[in-house]
Design a protein around this motif. Structure first.
Motif, PDB file in Angstrom:
ATOM      1  N   ARG A 176      33.155  33.781  41.528  1.00  0.00           N
ATOM      2  CA  ARG A 176      34.082  35.055  40.757  1.00  0.00           C
ATOM      3  C   ARG A 176      35.435  35.604  41.134  1.00  0.00           C
ATOM      4  O   ARG A 176      35.476  34.755  42.781  1.00  0.00           O
ATOM      5  CB  ARG A 176      32.781  36.342  40.531  1.00  0.00           C
ATOM      6  N   PRO A 177      35.842  36.474  40.557  1.00  0.00           N
ATOM      7  CA  PRO A 177      37.712  36.277  41.122  1.00  0.00           C
ATOM      8  C   PRO A 177      37.323  37.315  42.481  1.00  0.00           C
ATOM      9  O   PRO A 177      38.029  37.537  43.006  1.00  0.00           O
ATOM     10  CB  PRO A 177      38.032  37.095  39.985  1.00  0.00           C
ATOM     11  N   SER A 178      36.442  37.796  42.530  1.00  0.00           N
ATOM     12  CA  SER A 178      36.248  39.293  43.930  1.00  0.00           C
ATOM     13  C   SER A 178      35.776  38.054  45.451  1.00  0.00           C
ATOM     14  O   SER A 178      36.493  38.941  46.680  1.00  0.00           O
ATOM     15  CB  SER A 178      35.498  39.829  44.083  1.00  0.00           C
ATOM     16  N   LYS A 179      35.928  36.483  44.576  1.00  0.00           N
ATOM     17  CA  LYS A 179      35.450  35.945  46.226  1.00  0.00           C
ATOM     18  C   LYS A 179      36.667  35.141  46.176  1.00  0.00           C
ATOM     19  O   LYS A 179      36.609  34.622  47.584  1.00  0.00           O
ATOM     20  CB  LYS A 179      33.877  35.208  46.346  1.00  0.00           C
ATOM     21  N   ARG A 180      37.430  35.117  46.307  1.00  0.00           N
ATOM     22  CA  ARG A 180      38.551  34.449  46.055  1.00  0.00           C
ATOM     23  C   ARG A 180      39.113  33.941  47.470  1.00  0.00           C
ATOM     24  O   ARG A 180      39.805  33.560  47.864  1.00  0.00           O
ATOM     25  CB  ARG A 180      40.081  34.841  44.919  1.00  0.00           C
ATOM     26  N   LYS A 181      39.554  35.345  47.608  1.00  0.00           N
ATOM     27  CA  LYS A 181      39.828  35.268  49.742  1.00  0.00           C
ATOM     28  C   LYS A 181      38.844  34.687  50.535  1.00  0.00           C
ATOM     29  O   LYS A 181      38.838  33.912  51.387  1.00  0.00           O
ATOM     30  CB  LYS A 181      39.993  36.666  50.176  1.00  0.00           C
ATOM     31  N   GLU A 182      37.244  35.298  50.371  1.00  0.00           N
ATOM     32  CA  GLU A 182      36.602  34.245  51.090  1.00  0.00           C
ATOM     33  C   GLU A 182      36.657  32.677  50.617  1.00  0.00           C
ATOM     34  O   GLU A 182      36.612  32.201  52.019  1.00  0.00           O
ATOM     35  CB  GLU A 182      34.814  35.135  51.140  1.00  0.00           C
ATOM     36  N   LEU A 183      37.095  32.807  50.264  1.00  0.00           N
ATOM     37  CA  LEU A 183      36.999  30.854  49.506  1.00  0.00           C
ATOM     38  C   LEU A 183      38.046  30.272  50.202  1.00  0.00           C
ATOM     39  O   LEU A 183      37.927  29.546  50.480  1.00  0.00           O
ATOM     40  CB  LEU A 183      35.940  30.485  47.946  1.00  0.00           C
ATOM     41  N   GLU A 184      39.031  30.986  49.876  1.00  0.00           N
ATOM     42  CA  GLU A 184      40.058  30.155  50.898  1.00  0.00           C
ATOM     43  C   GLU A 184      40.487  30.700  51.972  1.00  0.00           C
ATOM     44  O   GLU A 184      40.831  30.055  52.687  1.00  0.00           O
ATOM     45  CB  GLU A 184      41.769  31.694  49.984  1.00  0.00           C
ATOM     46  N   GLU A 185      39.845  31.625  53.036  1.00  0.00           N
ATOM     47  CA  GLU A 185      39.799  31.085  54.121  1.00  0.00           C
ATOM     48  C   GLU A 185      38.797  29.808  54.179  1.00  0.00           C
ATOM     49  O   GLU A 185      38.833  29.989  55.504  1.00  0.00           O
ATOM     50  CB  GLU A 185      38.979  32.929  54.391  1.00  0.00           C
TER      51      GLU A 185
END
Length: 62
Positions: free
Chosen positions: A42-51
């Motif tokens: 989901r788009p809201s987890k994008r930052k966490e996945l990128e880290e």
């Protein structure tokens, strides 16, 4: 019936317990995979996945 409908026809009354178990497991696995992908991507987890993207390439000791 058309040839395509004949190809996909299922005799539900003739299915055995093993057939039903296979259908239930298959449908359950499919629904579980769809829910997991929707939750994880989901788009809201994008930052966490990128880290976490390159975590496997780095030492944890550093």
């Amino acid at each position: 019936m058309s040839k395509l409908a004949d190809y996909f026809h299922t005799d539900w009354a003739a299915m055995t317990a093993q057939d039903w178990a296979g259908v239930i497991i298959t449908v359950g696995a499919f629904v579980g995979i769809v829910i997991t992908f929707a939750w994880a991507l989901r788009p809201s987890k994008r930052k966490e996945l990128e880290e976490q993207k390159y975590r496997v390439l780095h030492d944890d000791d550093e």
